[in-house]
Design a protein around this motif. Structure first.
Motif, PDB file in Angstrom:
ATOM      1  N   TRP A  16      28.953  72.464  55.814  1.00 50.41           N
ATOM      2  CA  TRP A  16      28.969  71.741  56.980  1.00 50.41           C
ATOM      3  C   TRP A  16      28.662  70.318  56.870  1.00 50.41           C
ATOM      4  O   TRP A  16      28.009  69.975  55.941  1.00 50.41           O
ATOM      5  CB  TRP A  16      27.762  72.244  58.045  1.00 50.41           C
ATOM      6  N   SER A  17      29.380  69.539  57.532  1.00 42.66           N
ATOM      7  CA  SER A  17      29.268  67.989  57.361  1.00 42.66           C
ATOM      8  C   SER A  17      29.368  67.328  58.807  1.00 42.66           C
ATOM      9  O   SER A  17      30.120  67.663  59.658  1.00 42.66           O
ATOM     10  CB  SER A  17      29.987  67.591  56.092  1.00 42.66           C
ATOM     11  N   ALA A  18      28.774  66.109  58.911  1.00 40.49           N
ATOM     12  CA  ALA A  18      28.950  65.501  59.877  1.00 40.49           C
ATOM     13  C   ALA A  18      30.033  64.621  60.091  1.00 40.49           C
ATOM     14  O   ALA A  18      30.357  64.128  61.039  1.00 40.49           O
ATOM     15  CB  ALA A  18      27.615  64.590  60.184  1.00 40.49           C
ATOM     16  N   ASN A  19      30.797  64.614  58.871  1.00 46.13           N
ATOM     17  CA  ASN A  19      32.143  64.050  58.904  1.00 46.13           C
ATOM     18  C   ASN A  19      32.046  62.499  59.165  1.00 46.13           C
ATOM     19  O   ASN A  19      32.865  61.756  59.470  1.00 46.13           O
ATOM     20  CB  ASN A  19      33.156  64.317  59.986  1.00 46.13           C
TER      21      ASN A  19
ATOM     22  N   TYR B 295      27.900  67.116  69.569  1.00 45.87           N
ATOM     23  CA  TYR B 295      28.176  68.471  69.371  1.00 45.87           C
ATOM     24  C   TYR B 295      27.237  69.446  69.821  1.00 45.87           C
ATOM     25  O   TYR B 295      26.753  70.071  68.801  1.00 45.87           O
ATOM     26  CB  TYR B 295      28.500  68.416  67.726  1.00 45.87           C
TER      27      TYR B 295
HETATM   28  C1  LIG Z   1      33.985  68.010  60.537  1.00 50.92           C
HETATM   29  O1  LIG Z   1      35.450  68.400  60.146  1.00 50.92           O
HETATM   30  C2  LIG Z   1      35.706  69.519  59.726  1.00 50.92           C
HETATM   31  C3  LIG Z   1      37.154  69.704  59.260  1.00 50.92           C
HETATM   32  O2  LIG Z   1      37.948  68.737  60.167  1.00 50.92           O
HETATM   33  C4  LIG Z   1      35.543  70.423  61.139  1.00 50.92           C
HETATM   34  O3  LIG Z   1      35.667  71.625  60.984  1.00 50.92           O
HETATM   35  C5  LIG Z   1      33.993  70.191  61.538  1.00 50.92           C
HETATM   36  O4  LIG Z   1      33.803  70.957  62.831  1.00 50.92           O
HETATM   37  C6  LIG Z   1      33.749  68.735  61.665  1.00 50.92           C
HETATM   38  N1  LIG Z   1      32.181  68.680  61.927  1.00 50.92           N
HETATM   39  C7  LIG Z   1      31.687  68.213  62.744  1.00 50.92           C
HETATM   40  C8  LIG Z   1      30.237  68.215  62.927  1.00 50.92           C
HETATM   41  O5  LIG Z   1      32.287  67.561  63.641  1.00 50.92           O
END
Ligand SMILES: *[C@@H]1O[C@H](CO)[C@@H](O)[C@H](O)[C@H]1NC(C)=O
Ligand SMILES: *[C@@H]1O[C@H](CO)[C@@H](O)[C@H](O)[C@H]1NC(C)=O
Ligand SMILES: *[C@@H]1O[C@H](CO)[C@@H](O)[C@H](O)[C@H]1NC(C)=O
Ligand SMILES: *[C@@H]1O[C@H](CO)[C@@H](O)[C@H](O)[C@H]1NC(C)=O
Ligand SMILES: *[C@@H]1O[C@H](CO)[C@@H](O)[C@H](O)[C@H]1NC(C)=O
Ligand SMILES: *[C@@H]1O[C@H](CO)[C@@H](O)[C@H](O)[C@H]1NC(C)=O
Length: 824
Positions: free
Chosen positions: A110-113, A149
């Motif tokens: 998982w990442s905050a992107n 989120y």
């Molecule tokens: C981050 O990016 C990924 C791939 O686009 C997505 O599936 C994920 O929900 C994103 N995470 C957040 C916290 O928005």
């Protein structure tokens, strides 16, 4: 309760952590959160760490209440990608900002992107709202936040909605199951189409709808919370926060799409749950209908004015209402009919213009043949702004407590019929009577003329009475606001002939007498069709009672609530002034609670329902969106019980209407009943909603103890019930006051809570007493509440008669006569 919060806090402070490691207060690049660590918010309200929900073996990073043993997860980071082992780590990372990985750091789960060019300059913190934020050290700028989120939980101060600039849409999404916080199929969020409103959906299907926003609340909602709704170029968002602090509360959408509100009070208490009633589900009755949740589902659906059912199965939600093929609603003499107090139809296809007045709105809608209905966009201040609908009207619901008025386009023929049944009334407004039943129409018409002649004669003789009626805007409202809506048609006021009333009551015979009311006697009667009625006959000799009588007619005709007694009609003939009510066979509450054998019939559950019913009825009086009504004489004998022992507040003879911002008034005509009168009212003639709250508190104590406030404790220094309860309460012995005939099956804690609420209501200073909305919330466990301060004791010497135990009404001689509406 506050005490228990404090206890939990103290407990926490004394035993800093039950977990082996000290909790962290910040997440930095060199101090990640590993499975087993917890990050806590500044005031230690929330905690973040890894957890496994239910029977799951998987590990998720999430946020929960730090001090509450019953773990309630309010936010989950990696909800769709759990960690399979116990090596989970949440860390700050240049590539992703915040990242979760398991044993293998090269495959983030998982990442905050977000990309951080210098991750060392960033810190992650958990705020006391439950929001996990990623901050830049020097500027404290938030680069990412968990509240953007949401999981399945709406926390106070968490926004849901749409950021119109970034396109980011925030909504709640249910878990897959209790064991799997993965993204489920139900959502709760804002639909920005038309006039924005909130929707719960399963997939794409609307399950139910909340709103739209009508200025100070979401249409059709009640609840003791503050909220705000923003709709501008930047964002469309909704945020709520409890009106009272501290409160630990959350709104959760479950796997089946049910919205539940929980509050913490020693345990998680579910305070509201939607949908609960048949009408709550979206579009339950089909297009162009109105669903009345207070009715049995078979009868709940009715067509909106001007529409007709095309199938007999309307009641089951399958039919729809359509216009008759031959009618024209386009430039053909059409108009609008008001449907009062509804949760307005689905507004996703509606148009809004905030700068229009309601009258301009009407004109706009009239000019546009495709416009089917209109209402105001902002319900405050009599309604401002304009919302119009084109096409079918979907999902309209009666909301008699907090609804908005909707104006529906009808054809000329319908309008004429409507005007006939309501328009002529405005002339008759002087006696505040609405004609409804077609069967008695002819008879009534005759009576109408008779009465009108009489009233005309009277007016000449009695200027005061004329001014009263003509000068009161309330009076006009009471009659011109006639509603064409099935639920109302049955309850419209009828004008009874004196002969009919006399026959029904066996010529007001002593055998039919039920009791002596405030300003006259009450009789039981039976109409020729077998319907039982209660007849209140105003004493001929009581000149002072006339005003109260008129007041009562005006007031009660306007009020509609299941916990208020229903008026069926009235009679003004010769010198007679008579009110006809529904007959309630179980008589009044005092005949139960102050009667040894009958008292035992009221179990605690039953008593609690009665208490809640009275509270709701009083809340309706106080916070009805247009009128603020002070009852001024709430007591056990003014609460009637119907067949199923539901309470109904009666006797509005002394009620007063407050308008707008007015919250307090003064009178030198103190009326009421000793033992139930608040000190500021009894001594200074000051009355406000808080004086009713005081009376409610007394009533509550009487219901719990089965004793009268006045005269029960002659030997006690304070000579009344409150004094006695207060003494016991201070010593922690309040249990002793509980009525022994209440049976065995009750929760002591629940009764103690009610005693506490009662003591809060009877506090000496009006300002300390809660409002009825808070009382209702407290009763339904929705809020935390405080310790009561010293109550007001009405001592023996205060009673002018020297007899505190007598339930005598008092009134001073220097009475102001024209006091129907004390609008100041
Ligand atoms: C981050 O990016 C990924 C791939 O686009 C997505 O599936 C994920 O929900 C994103 N995470 C957040 C916290 O928005
Ligand atoms: C976790 O286990 C599931 C099924 O057991 C598997 O599909 C998934 O790939 C595993 N995830 C990781 C990160 O090992
Ligand atoms: C940023 O702040 C955190 C916590 O306040 C601190 O540990 C860290 O050293 C700071 N980073 C820099 C580059 O100053
Ligand atoms: C990080 O913080 C340090 C110390 O506050 C500062 O000198 C440096 O310029 C910052 N780096 C970035 C990329 O902002
Ligand atoms: C909630 O609303 C009430 C009444 O409008 C106001 O007095 C109170 O300060 C508000 N509370 C919060 C937390 O904003
Ligand atoms: C809203 O109504 C005002 C007044 O009638 C009008 O001037 C304005 O153009 C309307 N705005 C929109 C967007 O229709």
């Amino acid at each position: 309760m506050i005490e228990s919060f404090i206890q939990i806090f103290l407990l926490f402070l004394l035993l800093p952590s039950s977990i082996c490691q000290l909790p962290l207060d910040a997440l930095t690049p060199d101090r990640p959160i590993r499975d087993g660590d917890v990050l806590v918010s500044n005031k230690q309200i929330f905690a973040l760490g890894f957890f496994s929900p239910g029977n799951s073996q998987h590990r998720y990073a999430g946020v929960w209440y730090n001090n509450i043993p019953e773990k309630a997860i309010v936010w989950v980071a990696n909800r769709d990608n759990p960690v399979n082992d116990s090596y989970g780590v949440l860390s700050i990372n240049g590539d992703g900002g915040l990242v979760i990985h398991g044993k293998d750091p090269s495959t983030p789960l998982w990442s905050a992107n977000v990309t951080l060019s210098s991750p060392n300059n960033f810190t992650a913190k958990l705020l006391d709202t439950g929001n996990l934020v990623l901050l830049e050290n020097s500027s404290q700028r938030v680069v990412w936040e968990g509240f953007d989120y949401p999981s399945d939980t709406l926390l106070p101060f968490m926004k849901i909605g749409l950021n119109q600039r970034s396109g980011l849409e925030k909504h709640l999404t249910s878990w897959k199951s209790k064991d799997d916080p993965g993204t489920g199929s139900c959502t709760y969020g804002i639909d920005p189409m038309g006039v924005p409103q909130l929707f719960v959906r399963k997939g794409r299907d609307a399950l139910f709808r909340v709103g739209p926003w009508t200025g100070d609340r979401l249409s059709g909602t009640v609840g003791n919370y503050n909220s705000s709704f923003v709709n501008n170029e930047d964002e469309i968002s909704f945020v709520y926060f409890p009106a009272l602090r501290p409160q630990i509360a959350r709104v959760v959408i479950d796997e089946s799409g049910i919205l539940q509100t929980f509050a913490w009070n020693d345990q998680w208490i579910k305070s509201y749950s939607y949908p609960t009633r048949w009408c709550d589900s979206y579009g339950q009755c089909g297009p162009n209908t109105n669903c009345d949740p207070d009715k049995d589902y078979k009868l709940a659906c009715t067509c909106l004015p001007g529409f007709e059912s095309k199938s007999p199965s309307l009641g089951l939600g399958e039919g729809a209402c359509i216009r008759k093929a031959e009618v024209s609603t386009c430039q053909n003499g059409e108009g609008f009919v008001k449907v009062a107090r509804v949760n307005i139809p689905d507004s996703s296809t509606a148009r809004v213009n905030l700068s229009m007045s309601l009258e301009q709105c009407k004109q706009k809608c009239l000019m546009d043949c495709s416009c089917t209905a209109y209402t105001s966009a902002d319900d405050r201040g009599g309604g401002i702004g304009c919302v119009t609908w084109q096409g079918d009207l979907i999902d309209t619901k009666t909301f008699s407590h907090v609804g908005q008025d909707l104006y529906v386009r009808v054809d000329a023929t319908f309008l004429a019929q409507y005007a006939k049944s309501s328009g002529s009334l405005s002339k008759k407004a002087r006696v505040a009577i609405s004609l409804g039943s077609v069967t008695v129409f002819i008879l009534l018409l005759t009576l109408y003329w008779l009465v009108r002649m009489k009233m005309k004669g009277k007016r000449r003789q009695n200027k005061c009475s004329f001014e009263l009626t003509a000068g009161s805007t309330y009076f006009e409202e009471a009659t011109s606001g006639l509603i064409l809506d099935d639920s109302r048609i049955n309850s419209e006021l009828l004008l009874f002939h004196l002969n009919t009333v006399a026959t029904a009551t066996n010529n007001f015979s002593i055998e039919n007498k039920l009791g002596e009311g405030g300003f006259g006697s009450v009789y039981k009667g039976m109409l020729y069709d077998g319907k039982e009625i209660a007849v209140k006959r105003l004493s001929k000799f009581s000149s002072q009672g006339v005003e109260e009588f008129k007041n009562e007619v005006l007031l009660i005709a306007k009020l509609q609530h299941r916990n208020l007694v229903k008026i069926l009609g009235c009679c003004f003939e010769d010198e007679e002034k008579i009110l006809i009510y529904e007959y309630l066979p179980n008589k009044s509450l005092d005949s139960f609670i102050f009667n040894e054998p009958k008292r035992a019939l009221l179990s605690w559950t039953r008593r609690f329902e009665i208490i809640l019913g009275i509270a709701r009825g009083l809340l309706y009086l106080h916070e009805d969106s247009r009128l603020r009504i002070i009852h001024r004489d709430l007591k056990a004998s003014n609460v009637l019980l119907d067949n199923s022992l539901n309470p109904k507040i009666a006797d509005f003879g002394m009620a007063r209407i407050f308008r707008g911002e007015q919250t307090e008034a003064n009178t030198n005509h103190v009326v009421g009943t000793y033992g139930y009168m608040s000190p500021e009212y009894a001594m200074k003639g000051l009355f406000s909603i808080k004086s009713d709250v005081y009376s409610f508190g007394i009533l509550l104590l009487e219901i719990i103890t089965g004793k009268k406030n006045a005269g029960s404790f002659e030997k006690d220094p304070y000579s009344n019930l409150i004094g006695h309860v207060w003494e016991l309460w201070k010593e922690g012995r309040a249990v002793e006051i509980i009525d022994s005939s209440i049976g065995e099956s009750y929760l002591v804690s629940e009764i103690i809570r009610c005693i506490q609420i009662a003591l809060l209501c009877v506090q000496e200073f009006a300002i300390d007493r809660p409002t009825m909305s808070v009382v209702v919330s407290m009763l339904s466990n929705d809020v935390a509440f405080t310790s009561p301060k010293r109550p007001a004791f009405l001592l023996k010497s205060m009673s002018p008669s020297g007899e505190p135990s007598s339930n005598k009404r008092v009134s001073s001689i220097n009475d102001v006569t024209c006091t129907i509406v004390e609008a100041r």
